[in-house]
Motif scaffolding. Structure first.
Motif, PDB file in Angstrom:
ATOM      1  N   GLU A  23       0.848  -1.198   0.000  1.00 48.50           N
ATOM      2  CA  GLU A  23       0.000   0.000   0.000  1.00 48.50           C
ATOM      3  C   GLU A  23       0.881   1.244   0.000  1.00 48.50           C
ATOM      4  O   GLU A  23       1.847   1.329   0.759  1.00 48.50           O
ATOM      5  N   PRO A  24       0.570   2.219  -0.909  1.00 44.49           N
ATOM      6  CA  PRO A  24       1.365   3.451  -0.897  1.00 44.49           C
ATOM      7  C   PRO A  24       1.139   4.208   0.398  1.00 44.49           C
ATOM      8  O   PRO A  24       0.029   4.195   0.945  1.00 44.49           O
ATOM      9  N   PRO A  25       2.162   4.813   0.907  1.00 41.38           N
ATOM     10  CA  PRO A  25       2.002   5.553   2.175  1.00 41.38           C
ATOM     11  C   PRO A  25       1.040   6.710   1.998  1.00 41.38           C
ATOM     12  O   PRO A  25       0.987   7.335   0.944  1.00 41.38           O
ATOM     13  N   ALA A  26       0.247   6.965   3.020  1.00 45.24           N
ATOM     14  CA  ALA A  26      -0.696   8.085   2.968  1.00 45.24           C
ATOM     15  C   ALA A  26       0.090   9.393   2.890  1.00 45.24           C
ATOM     16  O   ALA A  26       1.116   9.556   3.570  1.00 45.24           O
ATOM     17  N   PRO A  27      -0.356  10.306   2.025  1.00 47.55           N
ATOM     18  CA  PRO A  27       0.367  11.579   1.913  1.00 47.55           C
ATOM     19  C   PRO A  27       0.317  12.348   3.220  1.00 47.55           C
ATOM     20  O   PRO A  27      -0.720  12.401   3.885  1.00 47.55           O
ATOM     21  N   ALA A  28       1.446  12.873   3.576  1.00 52.95           N
ATOM     22  CA  ALA A  28       1.522  13.638   4.817  1.00 52.95           C
ATOM     23  C   ALA A  28       0.787  14.960   4.652  1.00 52.95           C
ATOM     24  O   ALA A  28       0.822  15.581   3.595  1.00 52.95           O
ATOM     25  N   GLU A  29       0.073  15.352   5.694  1.00 53.34           N
ATOM     26  CA  GLU A  29      -0.634  16.628   5.633  1.00 53.34           C
ATOM     27  C   GLU A  29       0.380  17.760   5.597  1.00 53.34           C
ATOM     28  O   GLU A  29       1.374  17.755   6.325  1.00 53.34           O
ATOM     29  N   PRO A  30       0.131  18.752   4.714  1.00 56.65           N
ATOM     30  CA  PRO A  30       1.079  19.867   4.632  1.00 56.65           C
ATOM     31  C   PRO A  30       1.130  20.643   5.934  1.00 56.65           C
ATOM     32  O   PRO A  30       0.104  20.887   6.556  1.00 56.65           O
ATOM     33  N   GLN A  31       2.301  20.983   6.326  1.00 53.25           N
ATOM     34  CA  GLN A  31       2.487  21.757   7.539  1.00 53.25           C
ATOM     35  C   GLN A  31       2.453  23.249   7.189  1.00 53.25           C
ATOM     36  O   GLN A  31       3.226  23.723   6.374  1.00 53.25           O
ATOM     37  N   ARG A  32       1.520  23.954   7.789  1.00 50.94           N
ATOM     38  CA  ARG A  32       1.437  25.386   7.534  1.00 50.94           C
ATOM     39  C   ARG A  32       2.458  26.105   8.401  1.00 50.94           C
ATOM     40  O   ARG A  32       2.573  25.849   9.591  1.00 50.94           O
ATOM     41  N   SER A  33       3.165  27.011   7.788  1.00 49.95           N
ATOM     42  CA  SER A  33       4.154  27.759   8.550  1.00 49.95           C
ATOM     43  C   SER A  33       3.446  28.809   9.391  1.00 49.95           C
ATOM     44  O   SER A  33       2.582  29.534   8.910  1.00 49.95           O
ATOM     45  N   LEU A  34       3.801  28.861  10.646  1.00 50.65           N
ATOM     46  CA  LEU A  34       3.214  29.829  11.569  1.00 50.65           C
ATOM     47  C   LEU A  34       4.283  30.831  11.978  1.00 50.65           C
ATOM     48  O   LEU A  34       5.469  30.493  12.073  1.00 50.65           O
ATOM     49  N   PRO A  35       3.873  32.071  12.236  1.00 45.55           N
ATOM     50  CA  PRO A  35       4.851  33.049  12.723  1.00 45.55           C
ATOM     51  C   PRO A  35       5.488  32.561  14.014  1.00 45.55           C
ATOM     52  O   PRO A  35       4.840  31.903  14.828  1.00 45.55           O
ATOM     53  N   ALA A  36       6.762  32.854  14.167  1.00 45.28           N
ATOM     54  CA  ALA A  36       7.494  32.412  15.359  1.00 45.28           C
ATOM     55  C   ALA A  36       6.804  32.931  16.616  1.00 45.28           C
ATOM     56  O   ALA A  36       6.334  34.071  16.666  1.00 45.28           O
ATOM     57  N   GLY A  37       6.738  32.056  17.616  1.00 47.57           N
ATOM     58  CA  GLY A  37       6.163  32.456  18.892  1.00 47.57           C
ATOM     59  C   GLY A  37       4.651  32.409  18.941  1.00 47.57           C
ATOM     60  O   GLY A  37       4.056  32.920  19.895  1.00 47.57           O
ATOM     61  N   THR A  38       4.008  31.820  17.917  1.00 45.42           N
ATOM     62  CA  THR A  38       2.548  31.740  17.905  1.00 45.42           C
ATOM     63  C   THR A  38       2.105  30.290  17.881  1.00 45.42           C
ATOM     64  O   THR A  38       2.861  29.404  17.499  1.00 45.42           O
ATOM     65  N   ALA A  39       0.863  30.064  18.298  1.00 46.27           N
ATOM     66  CA  ALA A  39       0.275  28.729  18.270  1.00 46.27           C
ATOM     67  C   ALA A  39      -1.204  28.875  17.934  1.00 46.27           C
ATOM     68  O   ALA A  39      -1.844  29.832  18.363  1.00 46.27           O
ATOM     69  N   PRO A  40      -1.762  27.956  17.140  1.00 48.02           N
ATOM     70  CA  PRO A  40      -3.181  28.057  16.799  1.00 48.02           C
ATOM     71  C   PRO A  40      -4.065  27.853  18.018  1.00 48.02           C
ATOM     72  O   PRO A  40      -3.816  26.981  18.838  1.00 48.02           O
ATOM     73  N   ARG A  41      -5.118  28.667  18.133  1.00 43.26           N
ATOM     74  CA  ARG A  41      -6.050  28.564  19.254  1.00 43.26           C
ATOM     75  C   ARG A  41      -7.488  28.355  18.791  1.00 43.26           C
ATOM     76  O   ARG A  41      -8.407  28.353  19.608  1.00 43.26           O
ATOM     77  N   GLY A  42      -7.695  28.197  17.502  1.00 37.64           N
ATOM     78  CA  GLY A  42      -9.042  28.030  16.981  1.00 37.64           C
ATOM     79  C   GLY A  42      -9.060  28.435  15.516  1.00 37.64           C
ATOM     80  O   GLY A  42      -8.010  28.571  14.887  1.00 37.64           O
ATOM     81  N   PHE A  43     -10.243  28.611  14.977  1.00 36.95           N
ATOM     82  CA  PHE A  43     -10.335  28.996  13.575  1.00 36.95           C
ATOM     83  C   PHE A  43     -11.594  29.829  13.356  1.00 36.95           C
ATOM     84  O   PHE A  43     -12.534  29.796  14.165  1.00 36.95           O
ATOM     85  N   ALA A  44     -11.609  30.564  12.267  1.00 40.50           N
ATOM     86  CA  ALA A  44     -12.782  31.332  11.862  1.00 40.50           C
ATOM     87  C   ALA A  44     -13.228  30.829  10.497  1.00 40.50           C
ATOM     88  O   ALA A  44     -12.402  30.641   9.601  1.00 40.50           O
ATOM     89  N   LEU A  45     -14.508  30.600  10.354  1.00 36.32           N
ATOM     90  CA  LEU A  45     -15.074  30.171   9.080  1.00 36.32           C
ATOM     91  C   LEU A  45     -15.957  31.298   8.567  1.00 36.32           C
ATOM     92  O   LEU A  45     -16.982  31.618   9.163  1.00 36.32           O
TER      93      LEU A  45
END
Length: 241
Positions: A28-50
């Motif tokens: 079985e071909p390996p599942a494609p890795a999810e792209p890593q979004r680059s985040l500004p240094a010193g930040t972390a995601p806390r939620g999302f807006a739709l």
């Protein structure tokens, strides 16, 4: 060698067919890795807006309302992530604002990239239009041929009222009742509103015909190719749902 042994031994043709038809081992071909979004240094995601571009009329045509959609999304989120916190707001924009609904929503809710793009477009408009009229609703100003026009507060309100109802003829009575509070000492009558319109036109100079007189009825804003309207960023309402 006996005849039985010869019969048991497969011929070269049979061996070839077996080799061709034998199943080929696969992996079985390996599942494609999810792209890593680059985040500004010193930040972390806390939620999302739709951002959802949809007005009440379009929602009603689909048999729902904005409130129903928000409730459905909240139930889904509660099932998938019970610890999630939600907040829903409504994006308000001037009646008649053009463009895609979702772009209007992003701008009204001050989404950073949408606001930045609008500012760039405003600068480009100024550079592209050495002549013409810019009615800037967000900054309450009018530029004529690149220079700021000295409109009074009430003159700008009058022009803005017509601009936001572009193409519709506004009766004199509506202008008076909408722009002046009942009992205002300086409130004009149906005929004296003409004086305010004349002063407005005088300040528009050679572009005065963007405010047209509809005989026996009132006034209408007609946009020309050399007129730019900036509607502003809008103001979000509190949590309605």
């Amino acid at each position: 060698m006996s005849n039985t042994a010869l019969l048991d031994r497969p011929s070269p043709v049979v061996r070839h067919l077996r080799a061709v038809t034998a199943p080929i081992p696969t992996t079985e071909p390996p599942a494609p890795a999810e792209p890593q979004r680059s985040l500004p240094a010193g930040t972390a995601p806390r939620g999302f807006a739709l951002y959802v571009g949809l007005d009440e009329a379009k929602a009603a045509a689909s048999g729902v309302s904005l409130g129903v959609l928000v409730d459905a999304l909240r139930r889904t989120i509660a099932e998938l992530a019970p610890s999630a916190e939600t907040y829903a707001t409504v994006a308000l924009a001037p009646v008649g604002s053009g463009g895609r609904d979702v772009d209007v929503v992003r701008l009204a809710l001050h989404e950073p990239s949408a606001v930045a793009r609008t500012k760039q477009e405003e600068v480009a408009d100024d550079e592209r239009l050495p002549g013409g009229v810019v009615v800037d609703i967000s900054r309450k100003r009018v530029l004529i041929d690149g220079a700021s026009a000295s409109f009074t507060f009430k003159e700008f309100e009058l022009l803005q009222y017509l601009v936001l109802r572009e193409g519709r003829t506004i009766e004199r009575t509506e202008l008076v009742s909408s722009l002046w509070s009942q009992g205002d000492l300086d409130a004009p009558g149906e005929r004296t509103i003409d004086v305010h319109v004349r002063r407005l036109r005088a300040k528009l100079g050679r572009y005065e015909d963007i405010v047209r007189t509809v005989r026996g009825v009132g006034y209408r804003f007609d946009r020309h190719a050399d007129v730019v309207i900036r509607y502003g960023h809008g103001t979000p309402s509190p949590d309605r749902f």
